[in-house]
Design an enzyme around this catalytic site. Sequence first.
Site, PDB file in Angstrom:
ATOM      1  N   GLY A  14      14.772  13.730   3.708  1.00 15.29           N
ATOM      2  CA  GLY A  14      15.985  14.553   3.822  1.00 15.29           C
ATOM      3  C   GLY A  14      16.189  15.042   5.250  1.00 15.29           C
ATOM      4  O   GLY A  14      15.222  15.373   5.925  1.00 15.29           O
ATOM      5  N   ARG A  75      15.509   7.093   2.584  1.00 16.59           N
ATOM      6  CA  ARG A  75      14.279   6.923   1.821  1.00 16.59           C
ATOM      7  C   ARG A  75      14.107   5.422   1.670  1.00 16.59           C
ATOM      8  O   ARG A  75      15.092   4.698   1.548  1.00 16.59           O
ATOM      9  CB  ARG A  75      14.375   7.667   0.495  1.00 16.59           C
ATOM     10  CG  ARG A  75      14.515   9.182   0.763  1.00 16.59           C
ATOM     11  CD  ARG A  75      14.425  10.063  -0.447  1.00 16.59           C
ATOM     12  NE  ARG A  75      14.252  11.454  -0.050  1.00 16.59           N
ATOM     13  CZ  ARG A  75      15.223  12.379  -0.021  1.00 16.59           C
ATOM     14  NH1 ARG A  75      16.446  12.064  -0.395  1.00 16.59           N
ATOM     15  NH2 ARG A  75      14.972  13.603   0.362  1.00 16.59           N
ATOM     16  N   ASP A 106       6.473  15.566   3.836  1.00 18.70           N
ATOM     17  CA  ASP A 106       5.179  15.065   3.337  1.00 18.70           C
ATOM     18  C   ASP A 106       5.169  13.566   3.061  1.00 18.70           C
ATOM     19  O   ASP A 106       4.231  12.857   3.421  1.00 18.70           O
ATOM     20  CB  ASP A 106       4.843  15.751   2.006  1.00 18.70           C
ATOM     21  CG  ASP A 106       4.400  17.176   2.212  1.00 18.70           C
ATOM     22  OD1 ASP A 106       4.383  17.619   3.365  1.00 18.70           O
ATOM     23  OD2 ASP A 106       4.094  17.834   1.201  1.00 18.70           O
ATOM     24  N   THR A 128      12.080  19.813   7.580  1.00  9.48           N
ATOM     25  CA  THR A 128      12.671  19.969   6.246  1.00  9.48           C
ATOM     26  C   THR A 128      13.119  21.421   6.061  1.00  9.48           C
ATOM     27  O   THR A 128      12.425  22.344   6.502  1.00  9.48           O
ATOM     28  CB  THR A 128      11.702  19.593   5.099  1.00  9.48           C
ATOM     29  OG1 THR A 128      12.223  20.119   3.867  1.00  9.48           O
ATOM     30  CG2 THR A 128      10.305  20.140   5.280  1.00  9.48           C
ATOM     31  N   ASP A 130      13.039  22.934   3.396  1.00  7.45           N
ATOM     32  CA  ASP A 130      12.270  23.543   2.297  1.00  7.45           C
ATOM     33  C   ASP A 130      11.078  24.368   2.790  1.00  7.45           C
ATOM     34  O   ASP A 130      10.559  25.201   2.052  1.00  7.45           O
ATOM     35  CB  ASP A 130      11.753  22.457   1.340  1.00  7.45           C
ATOM     36  CG  ASP A 130      12.871  21.596   0.800  1.00  7.45           C
ATOM     37  OD1 ASP A 130      14.007  22.088   0.707  1.00  7.45           O
ATOM     38  OD2 ASP A 130      12.609  20.414   0.478  1.00  7.45           O
ATOM     39  N   ASP A 132       8.151  23.456   2.960  1.00  7.40           N
ATOM     40  CA  ASP A 132       7.099  23.267   1.950  1.00  7.40           C
ATOM     41  C   ASP A 132       5.966  22.371   2.442  1.00  7.40           C
ATOM     42  O   ASP A 132       5.127  21.945   1.660  1.00  7.40           O
ATOM     43  CB  ASP A 132       7.726  22.672   0.668  1.00  7.40           C
ATOM     44  CG  ASP A 132       8.412  21.339   0.926  1.00  7.40           C
ATOM     45  OD1 ASP A 132       8.618  20.977   2.101  1.00  7.40           O
ATOM     46  OD2 ASP A 132       8.742  20.649  -0.054  1.00  7.40           O
ATOM     47  N   ARG A 174      13.576  22.395  -3.171  1.00 11.61           N
ATOM     48  CA  ARG A 174      12.852  21.446  -4.027  1.00 11.61           C
ATOM     49  C   ARG A 174      11.926  22.208  -4.972  1.00 11.61           C
ATOM     50  O   ARG A 174      12.406  23.017  -5.740  1.00 11.61           O
ATOM     51  CB  ARG A 174      12.088  20.440  -3.184  1.00 11.61           C
ATOM     52  CG  ARG A 174      11.874  19.142  -3.951  1.00 11.61           C
ATOM     53  CD  ARG A 174      11.266  18.080  -3.113  1.00 11.61           C
ATOM     54  NE  ARG A 174      12.209  17.522  -2.166  1.00 11.61           N
ATOM     55  CZ  ARG A 174      12.352  16.233  -1.921  1.00 11.61           C
ATOM     56  NH1 ARG A 174      11.590  15.367  -2.538  1.00 11.61           N
ATOM     57  NH2 ARG A 174      13.219  15.794  -1.056  1.00 11.61           N
TER      58      ARG A 174
END
Length: 324
Positions: A14, A75, A106, A128, A130, A132, A174
Amino acid sequence: MNKVKKIGVLTSGGDSPGMNAAIRAVVRSAIDFEMDIVGIRRGYNGLINGDAVALDSRSVSDIIQRGGTFLYTARCMEFMNPEGRQLGLEMAQKLGLDGLVVIGGDGSFRGAEKLSELGMPTVGIPGTIDNDIVCTEYSIGFDTACNIALEAVDRLRDTALSHEKCSLIEVMGRYAGHLALQVGVAAGATAVLVPEKASDIEKDICEKIREGRSSGKTHYIVIVAEGYKDKIDDIAKLIETQTDISTRVTVLGHIQRGGSPTVMDRVIAARMGYRAVDLLRKGIGNRIVAIKNNEVVDYNINEALCMKKSIDLELCEICKSIAK
Ligand code: ADP
Ligand code: F6P
């Protein structure tokens, strides 16, 4: 040590605001270290297909302020298989690359690790919204996404106030609640629902609404992380039934992924981009660049991906305590 003469850079997974600033930093640092630099378009798809373009200083002019990634991102299922990665390696060799910078999350770093194992030194830069990625306290794009979401929530507050409603807002992230928590605290939300922490809608929201009502409060903001276990529409219905307040649901969606990167995202992008190139020029690969205690550090990819990161539980408590 062989001299590193040419490296590549790609964005994968993303997109996030600040990726362009990171590409710019990679390109300009590489040139400063007297290396040639090639941009690979559309993530690992571009690596397999040789979708590459030579970059110079001017190729990255006027992109520092733009969201998204001018190299495009994608992707790539083919890269999940050894055959696809072998094709990627062969193309990297054909392009004459001595190293590769991968800006992504990741999943992209798993691909980077495998390329490094095949003999192509690869360094990851976390990008990202996120936040995360477990090995780093910060990933490029997070601050911008928080600010974009916050601006939207502030607008929603205006109308929630005027119509005396409860506004439920779903933010991205996410499976993680970092974005939701930051936005919730900054927006002064009545409650924030994150996947990492169990919440009780009756106790944590409905009771607060009744208490608020008795002290003259007329409107409420609830932030729901997209990864929260219950659907936002179901939560809204429950609140409406239990408290008799009119509720509205807004899903912010991809709007949070666009926009001009903040100072923080641009500066971190510059710092990480420089470090990634510095590693590669020394012939060091299989690393992820990260932020620890506001310093730029780097880790072995596999070790980095095995680290643990939790939500800021203290901030969850603070949020609960000051929401009245
Ligand atoms: P992100 O990098 O944002 O986590 P994805 O998980 O979608 O996004 O991964 C981006 C791309 O990285 C995938 O489409 C694939 O090409 C590659 N990738 C992901 N996981 C692996 C893996 N285990 N092995 C090799 N490549 C991977
Ligand atoms: O990882 C960034 C992110 O925007 C997540 O917050 C979200 O879950 C996901 O990507 C959405 O992906 P897509 O753009 O494929 O819908």
